[in-house]
Enzyme design. Structure first.
Site, PDB file in Angstrom:
ATOM      1  N   ASP A  12       0.853  -1.183   0.000  1.00  0.00           N
ATOM      2  CA  ASP A  12       0.000   0.000   0.000  1.00  0.00           C
ATOM      3  C   ASP A  12       0.893   1.239   0.000  1.00  0.00           C
ATOM      4  OD1 ASP A  12      -2.337   1.694   0.614  1.00  0.00           O
ATOM      5  OD2 ASP A  12      -1.389   1.855   2.582  1.00  0.00           O
ATOM      6  N   ASP A  14      -0.120   5.015   0.682  1.00  0.00           N
ATOM      7  CA  ASP A  14      -0.320   6.059   1.696  1.00  0.00           C
ATOM      8  C   ASP A  14      -0.424   5.469   3.098  1.00  0.00           C
ATOM      9  OD1 ASP A  14      -0.381   8.049  -0.327  1.00  0.00           O
ATOM     10  OD2 ASP A  14      -2.448   7.477  -0.781  1.00  0.00           O
TER      11      ASP A  14
HETATM   12 MG   LIG Z   1      -2.859   3.149   3.567  1.00  0.00          MG
END
Ligand SMILES: [Mg+2]
Ligand SMILES: [Zn+2]
EC number: 3.1.3.-
Length: 196
Positions: A12, A14
């Site tokens: 992932d 962010d």
């Molecule tokens: Mg995230």
């Protein structure tokens, strides 16, 4: 010979690879997680492709265009370059929560597409993310999952698919787990193939 299979760590963006600045597309505001460079280097060295899997509902909300993410990708590559790391591919879901797409996490569509594009075998691959939506997407896609439990998950909505295989407090610990697992798997494959 030991069997070589194409494997990936899906990560992932962010809040996991970089610090979360909501809807940010300004390269100047991108900061890697402190131990991201070294941890990803170890994963790369262990033979994993590194593939970013990220929801970008800001596109659906009209805050930016998909092409605005290209400078973001470039900046991440620049920041990782001193560690001899590069991301093999970036996958983004441009949809919003109500669009009913199959790619927005917690759905597994983005991971499945990336796996197909890069000939990745999912059962020997991993998904790392900072919320349970990442875990669910990884579990549904059939990979192993690591929750980077850094305080970004606040709802803790439980469900059959939302249990991470491992939970860690930083990316170094995630790399430790994955590299240990890899060593164990290789030893096992040497054993069953009679190769030493
Ligand atoms: Mg995230
Ligand atoms: Zn989508």
């Amino acid at each position: 010979m030991a069997i070589t299979r194409k494997k990936a760590v899906f990560i992932d963006k962010d809040g996991t690879l970089i610090h979360d600045v909501p809807y940010n597309i300004d390269p100047h505001h991108i900061r890697l997680m402190e131990d991201a460079g070294h941890s990803l280097y170890r994963l790369k060295k262990a033979g994993y492709q590194l593939i970013v899997i990220s929801n970008q509902a800001g596109i659906a909300r009209g805050l930016f265009n998909k092409s605005d993410l290209l400078p973001v990708n470039r900046q991440i590559q620049l920041l990782l370059a001193p560690y001899a790391v590069n991301i093999d591919a970036f996958y983004y879901c441009p949809h919003g929560p109500d669009d009913g797409c199959d790619c927005r996490k917690p759905k597994q569509g983005m991971i499945l597409r990336a796996a197909e594009d890069h000939a990745v075998e999912l059962p020997v691959s991993w998904m790392i993310g900072d919320i349970l939506h990442d875990v669910e997407a990884g579990n549904r896609a059939g990979c192993r999952t690591v929750l980077f439990d850094n305080g970004n998950e606040t709802e803790w909505l439980k469900g059959d698919w939302r249990q991470p295989r491992y939970s860690v407090k930083n990316l170094t610990a995630a790399a430790d787990i994955i590299c240990d697992y890899e060593r164990g798997r290789r030893a096992y494959e040497r054993q069953v193939s009679g190769y030493h």
